[in-house]
Design a protein around this motif. Sequence first.
Motif, PDB file in Angstrom:
ATOM      1  N   VAL A 258       0.841  -1.201   0.000  1.00 15.66           N
ATOM      2  CA  VAL A 258       0.000   0.000   0.000  1.00 15.66           C
ATOM      3  C   VAL A 258       0.875   1.249   0.000  1.00 15.66           C
ATOM      4  O   VAL A 258       0.630   2.202  -0.747  1.00 15.66           O
ATOM      5  CB  VAL A 258      -0.944  -0.002   1.214  1.00 15.66           C
ATOM      6  CG1 VAL A 258      -1.665   1.337   1.338  1.00 15.66           C
ATOM      7  CG2 VAL A 258      -1.953  -1.138   1.094  1.00 15.66           C
ATOM      8  N   ALA A 259       1.922   1.255   0.835  1.00 15.86           N
ATOM      9  CA  ALA A 259       2.836   2.398   0.884  1.00 15.86           C
ATOM     10  C   ALA A 259       3.546   2.579  -0.447  1.00 15.86           C
ATOM     11  O   ALA A 259       3.709   3.711  -0.936  1.00 15.86           O
ATOM     12  CB  ALA A 259       3.854   2.202   2.003  1.00 15.86           C
ATOM     13  N   ALA A 260       3.976   1.481  -1.058  1.00 23.13           N
ATOM     14  CA  ALA A 260       4.662   1.566  -2.346  1.00 23.13           C
ATOM     15  C   ALA A 260       3.732   2.103  -3.427  1.00 23.13           C
ATOM     16  O   ALA A 260       4.128   2.951  -4.243  1.00 23.13           O
ATOM     17  CB  ALA A 260       5.190   0.192  -2.741  1.00 23.13           C
ATOM     18  N   ARG A 261       2.493   1.644  -3.418  1.00 28.12           N
ATOM     19  CA  ARG A 261       1.537   2.099  -4.428  1.00 28.12           C
ATOM     20  C   ARG A 261       1.276   3.594  -4.302  1.00 28.12           C
ATOM     21  O   ARG A 261       1.249   4.326  -5.304  1.00 28.12           O
ATOM     22  CB  ARG A 261       0.240   1.302  -4.293  1.00 28.12           C
ATOM     23  CG  ARG A 261      -0.773   1.584  -5.386  1.00 28.12           C
ATOM     24  CD  ARG A 261      -1.874   0.548  -5.417  1.00 28.12           C
ATOM     25  NE  ARG A 261      -2.668   0.526  -4.197  1.00 28.12           N
ATOM     26  CZ  ARG A 261      -2.710  -0.492  -3.355  1.00 28.12           C
ATOM     27  NH1 ARG A 261      -1.984  -1.564  -3.571  1.00 28.12           N
ATOM     28  NH2 ARG A 261      -3.484  -0.431  -2.275  1.00 28.12           N
ATOM     29  N   ASP A 262       1.089   4.073  -3.067  1.00 35.05           N
ATOM     30  CA  ASP A 262       0.854   5.506  -2.860  1.00 35.05           C
ATOM     31  C   ASP A 262       2.076   6.323  -3.264  1.00 35.05           C
ATOM     32  O   ASP A 262       1.945   7.390  -3.873  1.00 35.05           O
ATOM     33  CB  ASP A 262       0.517   5.775  -1.391  1.00 35.05           C
ATOM     34  CG  ASP A 262      -0.848   5.237  -0.997  1.00 35.05           C
ATOM     35  OD1 ASP A 262      -1.618   4.852  -1.906  1.00 35.05           O
ATOM     36  OD2 ASP A 262      -1.136   5.186   0.209  1.00 35.05           O
ATOM     37  N   ALA A 263       3.271   5.821  -2.922  1.00 39.02           N
ATOM     38  CA  ALA A 263       4.492   6.562  -3.241  1.00 39.02           C
ATOM     39  C   ALA A 263       4.696   6.657  -4.748  1.00 39.02           C
ATOM     40  O   ALA A 263       5.034   7.722  -5.284  1.00 39.02           O
ATOM     41  CB  ALA A 263       5.698   5.885  -2.586  1.00 39.02           C
ATOM     42  N   LEU A 264       4.499   5.560  -5.454  1.00 43.66           N
ATOM     43  CA  LEU A 264       4.723   5.557  -6.906  1.00 43.66           C
ATOM     44  C   LEU A 264       3.669   6.385  -7.633  1.00 43.66           C
ATOM     45  O   LEU A 264       3.947   6.971  -8.687  1.00 43.66           O
ATOM     46  CB  LEU A 264       4.713   4.117  -7.426  1.00 43.66           C
ATOM     47  CG  LEU A 264       5.857   3.232  -6.904  1.00 43.66           C
ATOM     48  CD1 LEU A 264       5.700   1.801  -7.413  1.00 43.66           C
ATOM     49  CD2 LEU A 264       7.212   3.793  -7.315  1.00 43.66           C
ATOM     50  N   ALA A 265       2.454   6.451  -7.052  1.00 43.89           N
ATOM     51  CA  ALA A 265       1.384   7.232  -7.689  1.00 43.89           C
ATOM     52  C   ALA A 265       1.675   8.724  -7.664  1.00 43.89           C
ATOM     53  O   ALA A 265       1.180   9.480  -8.517  1.00 43.89           O
ATOM     54  CB  ALA A 265       0.052   6.944  -7.015  1.00 43.89           C
ATOM     55  N   THR A 266       2.468   9.178  -6.679  1.00 45.17           N
ATOM     56  CA  THR A 266       2.756  10.615  -6.550  1.00 45.17           C
ATOM     57  C   THR A 266       4.227  10.928  -6.854  1.00 45.17           C
ATOM     58  O   THR A 266       4.708  12.009  -6.502  1.00 45.17           O
ATOM     59  CB  THR A 266       2.431  11.084  -5.117  1.00 45.17           C
ATOM     60  OG1 THR A 266       3.184  10.293  -4.173  1.00 45.17           O
ATOM     61  CG2 THR A 266       0.943  10.913  -4.819  1.00 45.17           C
TER      62      THR A 266
END
Length: 324
Positions: A258-266
Amino acid sequence: MRAARLIKMVLLLQGRSAMTAAELARELEVSERTVTRDAQALSEAGVPVYAERGRAGGYRLVDGYRTRLTGLARGEAEALFLSGVPGALREMGLEDAASAARLKVSAALMPSLRDAPRTAAQRFHLDAPAWFQEPRTPPLLPVIAEAVWDDRRLTARYLRGGTEAVRELEPYGLVLKAGLWYLCARVADAEAFRTYRVDRFTDARAGAERFGRDEDFDLPGFWARQAERFARSILRAEVVVRLTPAGLRRLPYAVDPVAARDALATAGEPDARGWVTVTLGVESEEVAHGQLTALGPEAEVVSPEPLRRRFAADAARLAALYRP
């Protein structure tokens, strides 16, 4: 008990051309002497089972004989849909029901298809527990599983934060995640759905009263939302990291997805060297240190400064260790 074993014996013989006394004893978990007595009892009851002597002998049914005892009981039908997770069935106390269901389905198949369950089992297997962990079955799991199947209210004691609380629960479903069992239940007096780790129950008793199940409840959807909400709730700190293209690819495997997905999205645009700067949610600086260490030289911590200094110290120690 014996009647169920006799039926199982007939279904076993119906599914195969012949079985030795030793094979039947192993399948039925009895002695060969008991197999002989059961075969005699079946013959006396009109079931055409007979024994053939010799090296290739064994017990057989007269060619063309078909039992009509192939209708699935409700519990067997429900267990059949879980037959791909034998460990979970065993822990919930449903192994016998699933075994009976598989036998009945096999007995109903055409002879040319009777090896389908065996060939499928040889090719696909689900191993749910995580690596490097010894799975432990919560002692109260069978009681809770039975309440889930029967829609019966549970009076349970649950350890939370070092204290024990009593809960009146409507148990909706069980989830097996990385070797741990979770109960998704509605709290009777709060009308709210919550998730409980089954190994933290110290007592659970199913009452006689059944609850009215909300047929719109979606267990997979509820679990997915709960899992993501939990993952976000523990991300209490942030670190800024520069990543190489290889680091970007490896990030979801090193930190919480979840953290990786949020980081890569921004994430920002790559710089001239292809490095990308991301802001990553983490549980703590200590946890971030362990996770980002796995990326090695594919990641550079920009902030916070204490964490950056810690990686700099790690790099200096590594350089000293590998100096020619």
